[in-house]
Every structure is written in C-alpha cells, then in structure tokens.
Design an enzyme around this catalytic site. Sequence first.
Site, PDB file in Angstrom:
ATOM      1  N   GLY A 101      43.758   0.615 -28.509  1.00 36.49           N
ATOM      2  CA  GLY A 101      45.080   1.203 -28.326  1.00 36.49           C
ATOM      3  C   GLY A 101      45.528   1.900 -29.591  1.00 36.49           C
ATOM      4  O   GLY A 101      44.728   2.156 -30.510  1.00 36.49           O
ATOM      5  N   GLU A 495      30.940  18.819 -19.469  1.00 42.56           N
ATOM      6  CA  GLU A 495      30.926  17.471 -20.041  1.00 42.56           C
ATOM      7  C   GLU A 495      29.581  17.053 -20.580  1.00 42.56           C
ATOM      8  O   GLU A 495      29.494  16.531 -21.675  1.00 42.56           O
ATOM      9  CB  GLU A 495      31.230  16.467 -18.910  1.00 42.56           C
TER      10      GLU A 495
HETATM   11  C1  F6R Z   1      34.822  13.322 -15.647  1.00 43.69           C
HETATM   12  C2  F6R Z   1      35.536  12.097 -15.849  1.00 43.69           C
HETATM   13  C3  F6R Z   1      36.952  12.155 -16.286  1.00 43.69           C
HETATM   14  C4  F6R Z   1      37.771  11.106 -15.523  1.00 43.69           C
HETATM   15  C5  F6R Z   1      39.196  11.058 -16.071  1.00 43.69           C
HETATM   16  C6  F6R Z   1      40.071  10.083 -15.312  1.00 43.69           C
HETATM   17  O1  F6R Z   1      33.512  13.097 -15.240  1.00 43.69           O
HETATM   18  O2  F6R Z   1      35.005  11.041 -15.674  1.00 43.69           O
HETATM   19  O3  F6R Z   1      37.475  13.427 -16.124  1.00 43.69           O
HETATM   20  O4  F6R Z   1      37.769  11.433 -14.172  1.00 43.69           O
HETATM   21  O5  F6R Z   1      39.173  10.699 -17.422  1.00 43.69           O
HETATM   22  O6  F6R Z   1      39.563   8.793 -15.381  1.00 43.69           O
HETATM   23  P1  F6R Z   1      40.041   7.673 -14.378  1.00 43.69           P
HETATM   24  O7  F6R Z   1      39.590   8.080 -13.010  1.00 43.69           O
HETATM   25  O8  F6R Z   1      39.402   6.421 -14.849  1.00 43.69           O
HETATM   26  O9  F6R Z   1      41.539   7.647 -14.454  1.00 43.69           O
END
Ligand code: F6R
Length: 613
Positions: A101, A495
Amino acid sequence: MCGIVGYIGKQKASPILINGLLRLEYRGYDSAGIATIEENKINIMKVKGRVKNLYNLDGIDNLKGTIGIAHTRWATHGIPSTQNAHPHSDNSKEFAVVHNGIIENYNDLKTFLTEKGYKFYSQTDTEIIPNLVHYYYQKEDKDDDLKVLRAVKNACADLKGSYAIELVTSHAPNKMIVVRKDSPLVIGKGDGENYISSDIPAILSFTKDFYLIDDNEFAVLTRDAVEFYNNKLEKINKKVESIQWSATSAEKDGYDDYMLKEIHEQPNAIRETIGSRLPEDGPCYFEDLNFTKEYLDSINKIYIVACGTAMHAGLVGKNILEKLCKIQTEVDIASEFRYRDPLINTQTLCIFISQSGETADTIAALKLAKQKGATTLAITNVIGSSITREADYSIYTHAGPEIAVASTKAYTSQVVLISILAIYFAELLESVDTKIIKNLKTEILKLPAKIEETIKVDKQIQEFSRKVFQEKDIFFLGRGIDCTVAQEGSLKLKEISYIHSEAYAAGELKHGPIALIEKGITVIGIITDPQLVEKSVSNIQEVITRGAKTLIITNQDLPQNHFDTIIKIPEVNYLLSPVISVVPLQLLSYYISKEKGLDVDKPRNLAKSVTVE
Ligand code: F6R
C-alpha cells in the site's frame, strides 16, 4: 504489485516464506526479503531483483526461526534496491514490518519521528511504520499481553493511505500481528501453524481454510490460534471460509507459461462460470441475487466501471445489456469515474468488474457510487476479495486463479457472466422476445466447445507471429462489438510484446488515424457482426490500398484473395462473439512475446493486482 507472506508454526519458516514469495512472483516486483525471529532476535535478509536471489545470500540456510514475514516489493517510494526492499525495522531492531500500500502522510510522520531522534535508512514510506510502532511502544506504561497490539493500533491511527501490514517483534517473539486497510490480506488456518498472504495462491498448497480480515481490523497470530480485534481493540469472531481452488490450479501444469495455460483453461473456466446459472427449464438463476422486476423497472441507468481488460469486458456488457434490457448503459474507467462526480443516484445500478477484486481505483469508485445511493454489484473472480465486502451484491466468475499478468480467462469469463446477468435482467423485465433469450442461452452453453475449436488456430497464429514480431506498430480495427475486441487485442499486445499498438473503431479511421497507415504496416481486423461485414471490409480495403498487410479474424465468409491472412473462427451469436474472437488475439500476443524472448507472465512495469492508485 507488492506481495506479502507470513508463517508461524513448528517448521523452519524461511523455506515456506520463500516458496510463498515465488508463488507471488506473478504480481510483479523488483526486490524481495524475509525476516525471521530466533532467540528473540530479528534476522532480516533482502535482495534486489528476483526472489530466487535470496537463496544466494550468506546465512539464509542457517535461519532456524519458525516465525517469519516476507515481501516482494514493487517500488512506489524510492528506487528498486536492497535498502528499500522490505522488511524494514525500527532503529533499535525490535520491530520488523512488511507493508503493501501507500502511506500518504509519510513525509509528515517522518518529520515528526526525525524530530524525536529517529533515523531513516531507506527512501520508503514503509520505514516510518516500525519506528512509529516503536515510538508508541515506548510510551505504553501498561505491561500486559496487548502492549504491542496497542502500539500497532496507535501507529495505525496516524497513518493515512492504504496498508496491509505484517509485524514481528522481539517483545513478543511467539506472535505475529497483522492489520489491513484498503489492501488485501488473508490468513490461512493450519494445524498448529498459521499463514498470512496478500494472495490466496501463495499459501494454497498449505491450507484451503482462510480467515478474511476486514479494513481496520487487527489479527494476532500464534501457532495455535488467531485472535481478531476491531479498531477499538475489542475481540471479534471470524468464521473460517474454505476455498475450492486446488493448489495445482495455481501451477503451470506442463505449459511453458501461465498465460498459455490460462488461454487453454478458458473452456473449463467458462463451464464453471455458467455453473447452474442457466437451467434447462426455467429462467437464469443467481444464488446471490434477488433483483425484482419492480426494482429493475425503477432504474434508469446502468454504469459499468472497471480498469483495463475488465473494462473491455464491460464494453461488451454494455452492448448486451442495452440490447436485451433496453436500459441505457455507460462504461467508465474507474480512475476517471471516481474523480469526475458522475451523475448517479438511487435509480442507478453500478456494476464493478474486477478479476482480483482488489483494484484500488475500482474499489474507490464503488465506494463513491454507494455514497451517492446507487445499488452496487461486483463481478469478480476472488471470493472474499475487498470488492465483495463493499458491494451490495457480488457474483463470481469462478474462473480459477489467474496468475499471468496479462488477463485472458478472466476476460472471457467476465463477458460470459455479464451476458448471463443481462439475460437474468431481461427475463425479469420481459424486455425481449423469449426466442432471442432461448437462442442466447443455447449459444452460451456451446461457448466452451467453440473455444476449444478456436484454440486449434494456434499453429496458424504462431506462423503469423514469426512474420510480425519485429514490427514497431500494429493496428487493430473493428466495428460495434468487434471494436471492443480490437481494444482488448491491442492492450494484450502492448502489455506483453511491448509493440506499440492502437485500436480504432473502423469507421473512425478516415477521421485521422488513416494518416498513420503506410506501406508494410500490419493491420488486424475483427469481423464477426453480420450486419457490419460489408462496412468493415470496406474499411480494411482502405488500408490495403495504402499498402497495409492484413490479418482478419472472422466467422464470416470473406473473399480469400482480399487479405494476407484470414483466421476463421466458429460462428456464434454476434453478441457473444468476443468470447471467441479474442482467443486468436490472446495467442497472437503470446507468440509474439515468445518470439521476442520476453517474460510473458511477468511483463515489465506491470503488476497483476493494482492495489494502489
Ligand atoms: C490486462 C490486465 C489489466 C487488468 C486491470 C484490472 O491484461 O490484466 O488491465 O484487467 O488491471 O484488474 P482487475 O480485473 O483485477 O481489477
């Protein structure tokens, strides 16, 4: 992004801690460290770079302590270095902490502690925590069992920001203390031993029984017990939750990389997502939802809020929800939504999508929507994740652990889940012909088999990736729902292959981006919406005329001689087509990354779970 592991028990802690950190590598990090306690002395060992570098440290094998904390750091305050790696200790080495954090007021606290004579040896915000605990510990005049906990609590009261903190101290060498606020942390319950982790997969091979600790709660762990306290230090009870994921589901299982494994897991992941939600006779069913026609009639807007790939799943969701439910649906990026005073009220339903359930911006956006009186529904993959504890309703994708940073099976299972949700709403609202609903349900049930079929394009994609892996720019085009897939394909490529890439609505091309098209450039077109085929083909024709090389992902019959490469995918109702058409794009970014010799699962600068803003 930073990972935490902790162990207290009868076994030597260091191998368990390092093993746990290795399982957290996918989160992204730049340094690692552990601290164990032995004969009332804290031993700290840290390295810059990979967790496995810890094995090379002199004396690491001699750590005999059976209690320890461990961390992988992803730099926020201060460069990646051994000095900045966690654990950090106070000046007199009585307290050691690891922290996930950000402490927003660390500068003020540092000034305060410096004035009191404390010295700082790192550039991190974390280093103030053990010193602040030490400061409050010194001030405690009552010498009882809760003395350390009171000092930790008082220190936390001064902290602004987000934190999951794990602490060991020479003053209570048989205990560990943890606390969290807006940062994930779970406690694994063993037999005569207990575990801590920021992420379930790190300790899944040790236990499937977990305690979920909420914001501003403290836990004191000993070998045989875990005691929980609220922020007034009153004891509270917690029940044990059992997680169904198997330990091997978080391993590579013969695949070279987690990403490839997870691409191949999509058929099964989607079977799990569907579960019993689509009964043969009868309406869609969600165990955890009890929406009524009256409520749905009363809402005038749906917001879908998420980040990255999850937001792209939301874009597909918008198309399906508007088509089936006739409710205006907006999609927003969580980091934008939370700061722009969105127009929402008690008649808005806000859906938050997050694989991890821990994304800081998405959680903050959810809290804002709640404040404004909206009903909130979380779509996530992780049972007990922070988002589920904030939302009014939570539904799970059940896709199993996703380890690779680049999201694949989470996306397809999110799209499937939101499609089922849209059908559930449409059935309650009676907003669409039952034949359309029936057809969609049948089509959803066929998706796993169709993905299996689609994965067979693997060789063709691999061949294509050899031709383009050295490109500097690649463009993705699509119309309607295909445009949302173009965006996801482009994100995936950036990415993990580090190739610059853009996605455009094909019709938008003439309004600017076509200026970038020159001889030899690669353009990838996605064409699955039967009503838009001709228009999409015309747009692709425009780039061909300007010398572009084209790869077309389609389930339509297109003239073979128009395009350089056509990848044929199975036919499916166009509303669900992203679940199929994204698969070749996932494979493409995977194989390009492999051709370039990159680390597919752990791309540079990225973290799996973005728990800070
Ligand atoms: C792309 C990827 C990120 C996540 C984003 C949201 O491959 O993994 O763009 O989709 O950081 O993450 P969550 O779904 O865990 O909120």
